[in-house]
Write a protein that holds these residues in place. Structure first.
Motif, PDB file in Angstrom:
ATOM      1  N   UNK A 116       7.401 -12.307 -15.431  1.00 42.79           N
ATOM      2  CA  UNK A 116       7.550 -11.499 -16.220  1.00 42.79           C
ATOM      3  C   UNK A 116       7.069 -11.214 -17.753  1.00 42.79           C
ATOM      4  N   UNK A 117       7.095  -9.814 -18.326  1.00 40.03           N
ATOM      5  CA  UNK A 117       5.989  -9.128 -19.379  1.00 40.03           C
ATOM      6  C   UNK A 117       6.483  -9.165 -20.772  1.00 40.03           C
ATOM      7  N   UNK A 118       5.680  -9.501 -21.781  1.00 40.54           N
ATOM      8  CA  UNK A 118       6.359  -9.938 -22.718  1.00 40.54           C
ATOM      9  C   UNK A 118       5.010  -9.142 -23.550  1.00 40.54           C
ATOM     10  N   UNK A 119       5.609  -8.237 -24.615  1.00 44.26           N
ATOM     11  CA  UNK A 119       4.155  -7.700 -25.413  1.00 44.26           C
ATOM     12  C   UNK A 119       5.546  -7.786 -26.813  1.00 44.26           C
ATOM     13  N   UNK A 120       4.216  -8.486 -27.493  1.00 42.16           N
ATOM     14  CA  UNK A 120       4.571  -9.188 -29.311  1.00 42.16           C
ATOM     15  C   UNK A 120       3.019  -8.762 -30.102  1.00 42.16           C
ATOM     16  N   UNK A 121       3.114  -9.016 -31.301  1.00 38.43           N
ATOM     17  CA  UNK A 121       2.412  -8.780 -31.989  1.00 38.43           C
ATOM     18  C   UNK A 121       1.325  -9.205 -32.109  1.00 38.43           C
ATOM     19  N   UNK A 122       1.348 -10.527 -31.228  1.00 41.54           N
ATOM     20  CA  UNK A 122      -0.152 -11.266 -30.070  1.00 41.54           C
ATOM     21  C   UNK A 122       0.163 -11.234 -28.894  1.00 41.54           C
ATOM     22  N   UNK A 123      -0.505 -11.817 -27.776  1.00 41.07           N
ATOM     23  CA  UNK A 123      -0.696 -11.276 -26.887  1.00 41.07           C
ATOM     24  C   UNK A 123      -0.257 -13.063 -26.284  1.00 41.07           C
ATOM     25  N   UNK A 124       0.616 -12.791 -25.086  1.00 42.75           N
ATOM     26  CA  UNK A 124       1.543 -13.680 -24.574  1.00 42.75           C
ATOM     27  C   UNK A 124       0.656 -14.015 -22.912  1.00 42.75           C
ATOM     28  N   UNK A 125       1.374 -14.828 -22.528  1.00 42.33           N
ATOM     29  CA  UNK A 125       1.145 -15.459 -21.142  1.00 42.33           C
ATOM     30  C   UNK A 125       2.030 -14.613 -20.212  1.00 42.33           C
ATOM     31  N   UNK A 126       1.234 -14.948 -18.666  1.00 43.10           N
ATOM     32  CA  UNK A 126       2.429 -14.207 -17.540  1.00 43.10           C
ATOM     33  C   UNK A 126       2.652 -15.483 -16.373  1.00 43.10           C
ATOM     34  N   UNK A 127       3.546 -15.827 -16.280  1.00 44.02           N
ATOM     35  CA  UNK A 127       3.440 -17.102 -15.501  1.00 44.02           C
ATOM     36  C   UNK A 127       4.430 -16.615 -13.887  1.00 44.02           C
ATOM     37  N   UNK A 128       3.174 -16.830 -13.253  1.00 40.59           N
ATOM     38  CA  UNK A 128       3.659 -16.597 -11.976  1.00 40.59           C
ATOM     39  C   UNK A 128       3.646 -17.534 -10.808  1.00 40.59           C
ATOM     40  N   UNK A 129       4.859 -16.926 -10.359  1.00 40.53           N
ATOM     41  CA  UNK A 129       5.240 -18.440  -9.216  1.00 40.53           C
ATOM     42  C   UNK A 129       5.141 -18.655  -7.501  1.00 40.53           C
ATOM     43  N   UNK A 130       4.094 -19.288  -7.447  1.00 42.48           N
ATOM     44  CA  UNK A 130       3.984 -18.758  -5.812  1.00 42.48           C
ATOM     45  C   UNK A 130       4.642 -20.281  -5.242  1.00 42.48           C
ATOM     46  N   UNK A 131       5.124 -19.818  -3.810  1.00 42.35           N
ATOM     47  CA  UNK A 131       5.705 -20.624  -2.789  1.00 42.35           C
ATOM     48  C   UNK A 131       4.528 -21.015  -1.943  1.00 42.35           C
ATOM     49  N   UNK A 132       4.692 -22.817  -1.594  1.00 46.01           N
ATOM     50  CA  UNK A 132       3.177 -22.314   0.171  1.00 46.01           C
ATOM     51  C   UNK A 132       4.297 -22.819   1.253  1.00 46.01           C
ATOM     52  N   UNK A 133       3.395 -22.165   2.260  1.00 44.03           N
ATOM     53  CA  UNK A 133       3.765 -23.586   3.794  1.00 44.03           C
ATOM     54  C   UNK A 133       3.174 -25.020   3.054  1.00 44.03           C
ATOM     55  N   UNK A 134       3.101 -25.332   4.463  1.00 44.58           N
ATOM     56  CA  UNK A 134       2.425 -26.592   4.224  1.00 44.58           C
ATOM     57  C   UNK A 134       1.494 -27.055   3.452  1.00 44.58           C
ATOM     58  N   UNK A 135       1.466 -27.618   2.496  1.00 45.92           N
ATOM     59  CA  UNK A 135      -0.003 -27.518   1.661  1.00 45.92           C
ATOM     60  C   UNK A 135      -0.668 -29.293   1.569  1.00 45.92           C
ATOM     61  N   UNK A 136      -1.892 -29.466   1.101  1.00 41.79           N
ATOM     62  CA  UNK A 136      -2.088 -30.940   0.705  1.00 41.79           C
ATOM     63  C   UNK A 136      -2.317 -31.079  -0.486  1.00 41.79           C
ATOM     64  N   UNK A 137      -1.932 -32.115  -1.342  1.00 41.74           N
ATOM     65  CA  UNK A 137      -3.023 -32.313  -2.331  1.00 41.74           C
ATOM     66  C   UNK A 137      -3.077 -34.052  -2.265  1.00 41.74           C
ATOM     67  N   UNK A 138      -4.537 -34.076  -3.391  1.00 40.42           N
ATOM     68  CA  UNK A 138      -5.149 -35.035  -2.945  1.00 40.42           C
ATOM     69  C   UNK A 138      -5.257 -35.224  -4.459  1.00 40.42           C
ATOM     70  N   UNK A 139      -5.706 -36.563  -5.537  1.00 39.44           N
ATOM     71  CA  UNK A 139      -5.502 -37.053  -6.506  1.00 39.44           C
ATOM     72  C   UNK A 139      -7.109 -38.010  -5.923  1.00 39.44           C
TER      73      UNK A 139
END
Length: 139
Positions: A116-139
């Motif tokens: 989504x695009x938002x404009x106003x008096x100050x800068x705003x953020x844009x949130x991108x949603x990504x889907x994945x195939x098989x993935x790996x996460x290590x912490x």
């Protein structure tokens, strides 16, 4: 130096999508990685026997929050257009904290839709949603 002292520096968290290095992160939380599967679930029978099921779903939902001025907005927007036009909008992702800890990777990810695009008096953020195939996460 004590090994009990850990340091986190958001400038040392890198995100690459294909050959693109993501820049222009939002001023607070900028990465969210959430598994799509149910993990390990259980059922308990009437006699108390427990059965566990391990979800085979190793896919994730990744959200990247960027400043509205980030050049990466154009990259993701272009990937959505490419995917809609040709079906060739897949790209690998690597998210890594260079100070140690998190490493997330997948060979196939795609933008769900344009942020989504938002404009106003100050800068705003844009949130991108990504889907994945098989993935790996290590912490």
């Amino acid at each position: 130096m004590s090994s009990k002292i850990k340091t986190y520096n958001p400038k040392e968290v890198i995100v690459t999508c294909g050959t693109h290095i993501v820049t222009g992160y939002a001023d607070d939380s900028f990465i969210s990685i959430e598994p799509n599967g149910d993990g390990i679930t259980k059922k308990t029978g009437c006699d108390g026997e427990i059965a566990r099921s391990i979800s085979p779903d190793n896919t994730y939902k990744v959200k990247l929050t960027l400043l509205q001025t980030s050049d990466s907005n154009s990259y993701f927007s272009g990937m959505v257009d490419l995917d809609r036009d040709t079906g060739n909008g897949l790209f690998p992702i690597l998210i890594k904290d260079l100070k140690g800890g998190l490493v997330f990777s997948t060979e196939a990810a795609w933008c769900v839709k344009k942020a989504p695009v938002t404009r106003g008096k100050e800068t705003n953020n844009r949130e991108w949603e990504l889907d994945t195939g098989d993935a790996a996460m290590n912490e």
